[in-house]
Design a protein around this motif. Structure first.
Motif, PDB file in Angstrom:
ATOM      1  N   GLY A 218    -112.744  34.181  -5.289  1.00 28.96           N
ATOM      2  CA  GLY A 218    -113.730  35.118  -4.766  1.00 28.96           C
ATOM      3  C   GLY A 218    -114.244  36.065  -5.833  1.00 28.96           C
ATOM      4  N   GLY A 219    -115.567  36.223  -5.918  1.00 34.64           N
ATOM      5  CA  GLY A 219    -116.172  37.194  -6.824  1.00 34.64           C
ATOM      6  C   GLY A 219    -115.815  36.995  -8.274  1.00 34.64           C
ATOM      7  N   LYS A 220    -115.814  38.079  -9.015  1.00 35.03           N
ATOM      8  CA  LYS A 220    -115.497  38.029 -10.432  1.00 35.03           C
ATOM      9  C   LYS A 220    -114.033  37.693 -10.618  1.00 35.03           C
ATOM     10  CE  LYS A 220    -118.812  41.254 -12.193  1.00 35.03           C
ATOM     11  NZ  LYS A 220    -119.001  42.510 -12.885  1.00 35.03           N
ATOM     12  N   GLN A 221    -113.776  36.891 -11.600  1.00 29.95           N
ATOM     13  CA  GLN A 221    -112.418  36.457 -11.841  1.00 29.95           C
ATOM     14  C   GLN A 221    -111.497  37.648 -12.077  1.00 29.95           C
ATOM     15  OE1 GLN A 221    -112.112  33.765 -15.074  1.00 29.95           O
ATOM     16  NE2 GLN A 221    -110.172  32.962 -14.375  1.00 29.95           N
ATOM     17  N   GLY A 222    -110.452  37.752 -11.250  1.00 27.30           N
ATOM     18  CA  GLY A 222    -109.447  38.790 -11.411  1.00 27.30           C
ATOM     19  C   GLY A 222    -109.834  40.161 -10.908  1.00 27.30           C
ATOM     20  N   MET A 223    -111.031  40.338 -10.352  1.00 26.76           N
ATOM     21  CA  MET A 223    -111.473  41.670  -9.962  1.00 26.76           C
ATOM     22  C   MET A 223    -110.615  42.298  -8.878  1.00 26.76           C
ATOM     23  SD  MET A 223    -113.700  43.174 -11.597  1.00 26.76           S
ATOM     24  CE  MET A 223    -113.881  44.474 -10.425  1.00 26.76           C
ATOM     25  N   SER A 224    -110.269  41.565  -7.858  1.00 24.69           N
ATOM     26  CA  SER A 224    -109.572  42.190  -6.742  1.00 24.69           C
ATOM     27  C   SER A 224    -108.116  41.749  -6.640  1.00 24.69           C
ATOM     28  CB  SER A 224    -110.304  41.905  -5.438  1.00 24.69           C
ATOM     29  OG  SER A 224    -110.384  40.519  -5.229  1.00 24.69           O
ATOM     30  N   GLN A 225    -107.542  41.342  -7.740  1.00 27.30           N
ATOM     31  CA  GLN A 225    -106.152  40.908  -7.719  1.00 27.30           C
ATOM     32  C   GLN A 225    -105.238  41.997  -7.171  1.00 27.30           C
ATOM     33  OE1 GLN A 225    -104.826  37.972  -8.399  1.00 27.30           O
ATOM     34  NE2 GLN A 225    -106.749  37.014  -8.945  1.00 27.30           N
ATOM     35  N   HIS A 226    -105.480  43.236  -7.531  1.00 25.81           N
ATOM     36  CA  HIS A 226    -104.612  44.320  -7.096  1.00 25.81           C
ATOM     37  C   HIS A 226    -104.735  44.604  -5.602  1.00 25.81           C
ATOM     38  CE1 HIS A 226    -108.438  46.352  -7.662  1.00 25.81           C
ATOM     39  NE2 HIS A 226    -107.966  47.337  -6.907  1.00 25.81           N
ATOM     40  N   LEU A 227    -105.772  44.097  -4.960  1.00 27.55           N
ATOM     41  CA  LEU A 227    -105.962  44.337  -3.536  1.00 27.55           C
ATOM     42  C   LEU A 227    -105.316  43.274  -2.662  1.00 27.55           C
ATOM     43  CD1 LEU A 227    -109.710  45.378  -3.608  1.00 27.55           C
ATOM     44  CD2 LEU A 227    -107.710  46.860  -3.514  1.00 27.55           C
ATOM     45  N   ARG A 228    -104.878  42.200  -3.261  1.00 31.87           N
ATOM     46  CA  ARG A 228    -104.307  41.106  -2.491  1.00 31.87           C
ATOM     47  C   ARG A 228    -102.857  41.381  -2.146  1.00 31.87           C
ATOM     48  NH1 ARG A 228    -106.988  35.981  -5.591  1.00 31.87           N
ATOM     49  NH2 ARG A 228    -109.064  36.844  -5.525  1.00 31.87           N
ATOM     50  N   ASP A 229    -102.467  40.925  -0.954  1.00 31.05           N
ATOM     51  CA  ASP A 229    -101.073  41.019  -0.544  1.00 31.05           C
ATOM     52  C   ASP A 229    -100.334  39.821  -1.112  1.00 31.05           C
ATOM     53  OD1 ASP A 229    -101.314  43.345   0.924  1.00 31.05           O
ATOM     54  OD2 ASP A 229    -101.921  42.263   2.740  1.00 31.05           O
ATOM     55  N   VAL A 230     -99.582  40.066  -2.137  1.00 36.83           N
ATOM     56  CA  VAL A 230     -98.812  39.012  -2.775  1.00 36.83           C
ATOM     57  C   VAL A 230     -97.342  39.323  -2.551  1.00 36.83           C
ATOM     58  CG1 VAL A 230     -98.292  37.876  -4.970  1.00 36.83           C
ATOM     59  CG2 VAL A 230    -100.601  38.710  -4.513  1.00 36.83           C
ATOM     60  N   PRO A 231     -96.597  38.382  -1.963  1.00 38.26           N
ATOM     61  CA  PRO A 231     -95.187  38.657  -1.732  1.00 38.26           C
ATOM     62  C   PRO A 231     -94.444  38.837  -3.061  1.00 38.26           C
ATOM     63  CG  PRO A 231     -95.740  36.390  -1.096  1.00 38.26           C
ATOM     64  CD  PRO A 231     -97.004  37.073  -1.517  1.00 38.26           C
ATOM     65  N   ARG A 232     -93.539  39.800  -3.056  1.00 38.34           N
ATOM     66  CA  ARG A 232     -92.753  40.071  -4.258  1.00 38.34           C
ATOM     67  C   ARG A 232     -91.625  39.058  -4.358  1.00 38.34           C
ATOM     68  NH1 ARG A 232     -92.003  45.285  -6.140  1.00 38.34           N
ATOM     69  NH2 ARG A 232     -89.896  45.326  -5.299  1.00 38.34           N
ATOM     70  N   THR A 233     -91.328  38.659  -5.565  1.00 35.20           N
ATOM     71  CA  THR A 233     -90.237  37.716  -5.775  1.00 35.20           C
ATOM     72  C   THR A 233     -88.909  38.450  -5.652  1.00 35.20           C
ATOM     73  OG1 THR A 233     -90.107  38.086  -8.147  1.00 35.20           O
ATOM     74  CG2 THR A 233     -91.679  36.416  -7.398  1.00 35.20           C
ATOM     75  N   PRO A 234     -87.822  37.726  -5.379  1.00 34.65           N
ATOM     76  CA  PRO A 234     -86.511  38.367  -5.311  1.00 34.65           C
ATOM     77  C   PRO A 234     -86.144  39.104  -6.605  1.00 34.65           C
ATOM     78  CG  PRO A 234     -86.390  36.175  -4.369  1.00 34.65           C
ATOM     79  CD  PRO A 234     -87.751  36.329  -4.987  1.00 34.65           C
ATOM     80  N   ILE A 235     -86.574  38.575  -7.725  1.00 40.34           N
ATOM     81  CA  ILE A 235     -86.280  39.222  -9.006  1.00 40.34           C
ATOM     82  C   ILE A 235     -86.993  40.573  -9.097  1.00 40.34           C
ATOM     83  CG2 ILE A 235     -86.608  39.054 -11.515  1.00 40.34           C
ATOM     84  CD1 ILE A 235     -86.157  36.025 -11.182  1.00 40.34           C
ATOM     85  N   GLN A 236     -88.269  40.631  -8.677  1.00 45.07           N
ATOM     86  CA  GLN A 236     -89.003  41.896  -8.693  1.00 45.07           C
ATOM     87  C   GLN A 236     -88.331  42.908  -7.773  1.00 45.07           C
ATOM     88  OE1 GLN A 236     -92.772  40.195  -7.502  1.00 45.07           O
ATOM     89  NE2 GLN A 236     -93.692  40.695  -9.497  1.00 45.07           N
ATOM     90  N   GLU A 237     -87.888  42.462  -6.602  1.00 47.60           N
ATOM     91  CA  GLU A 237     -87.224  43.378  -5.677  1.00 47.60           C
ATOM     92  C   GLU A 237     -85.925  43.910  -6.268  1.00 47.60           C
ATOM     93  OE1 GLU A 237     -86.815  41.361  -1.970  1.00 47.60           O
ATOM     94  OE2 GLU A 237     -88.976  41.308  -1.631  1.00 47.60           O
ATOM     95  N   GLU A 238     -85.157  43.033  -6.922  1.00 48.14           N
ATOM     96  CA  GLU A 238     -83.888  43.428  -7.518  1.00 48.14           C
ATOM     97  C   GLU A 238     -84.108  44.414  -8.662  1.00 48.14           C
ATOM     98  OE1 GLU A 238     -80.218  41.346  -9.902  1.00 48.14           O
ATOM     99  OE2 GLU A 238     -81.160  40.227  -8.276  1.00 48.14           O
ATOM    100  N   LEU A 239     -85.123  44.189  -9.479  1.00 50.57           N
ATOM    101  CA  LEU A 239     -85.401  45.104 -10.590  1.00 50.57           C
ATOM    102  C   LEU A 239     -85.838  46.472 -10.097  1.00 50.57           C
ATOM    103  CD1 LEU A 239     -87.212  42.708 -13.074  1.00 50.57           C
ATOM    104  CD2 LEU A 239     -84.952  43.715 -13.338  1.00 50.57           C
ATOM    105  N   ASP A 240     -86.563  46.519  -8.994  1.00 53.52           N
ATOM    106  CA  ASP A 240     -87.011  47.794  -8.444  1.00 53.52           C
ATOM    107  C   ASP A 240     -85.868  48.598  -7.818  1.00 53.52           C
ATOM    108  OD1 ASP A 240     -89.596  47.457  -9.291  1.00 53.52           O
ATOM    109  OD2 ASP A 240     -90.320  46.683  -7.353  1.00 53.52           O
ATOM    110  N   GLU A 241     -84.814  47.909  -7.389  1.00 55.27           N
ATOM    111  CA  GLU A 241     -83.675  48.596  -6.771  1.00 55.27           C
ATOM    112  C   GLU A 241     -82.839  49.357  -7.788  1.00 55.27           C
ATOM    113  OE1 GLU A 241     -81.380  45.768  -4.598  1.00 55.27           O
ATOM    114  OE2 GLU A 241     -83.003  45.362  -3.181  1.00 55.27           O
ATOM    115  N   GLY A 242     -82.805  48.873  -9.016  1.00 57.97           N
ATOM    116  CA  GLY A 242     -81.931  49.427 -10.049  1.00 57.97           C
ATOM    117  C   GLY A 242     -82.436  50.674 -10.602  1.00 57.97           C
TER     118      GLY A 242
END
Length: 106
Positions: free
Chosen positions: A82-106
């Motif tokens: 959709g639209g310009k490449q990469g423009m609305s990436q930050h607006l998309r709901d992307v599930p976080r990986t288990p690794i990202q969740e674990e790093l945020d907990e620490g």
């Protein structure tokens, strides 16, 4: 369902003074008396400042049979991203990986 193409969208924006934001594009299309399908095109672009009609043309989602001159691969990429490449990436709901969740907990 009717579709629109880039020339129809740009025609509805002929009175826009650039640079212009998304809201200005939508209002200009309405003032020009554009059909609801044409008004939907600028309504669907990312919220940013557009510097020219060509800039808008690169961001609007249109009917795949539009006369943009894009290859089938480019049209497929636009449909996926959709639209310009990469423009609305930050607006998309992307599930976080288990690794990202674990790093945020620490």
């Amino acid at each position: 369902m009717a579709h629109t193409d880039v020339p129809q969208v740009l025609h509805s924006l002929k009175d826009v003074r650039f640079p212009a934001g998304k809201n200005q594009l939508v209002e200009a299309a309405r003032r020009a008396g554009a059909s609801e399908e044409v008004v939907k095109a600028p309504r669907a672009v990312p919220q940013e400042e557009y510097t020219s009609p060509q800039d808008v043309a690169r961001s609007v989602r249109t009917d795949p049979d539009s006369d943009l001159g894009h290859t089938a691969a480019q049209r497929a990429e636009q449909a996926r991203e959709g639209g310009k490449q990469g423009m609305s990436q930050h607006l998309r709901d992307v599930p976080r990986t288990p690794i990202q969740e674990e790093l945020d907990e620490g």
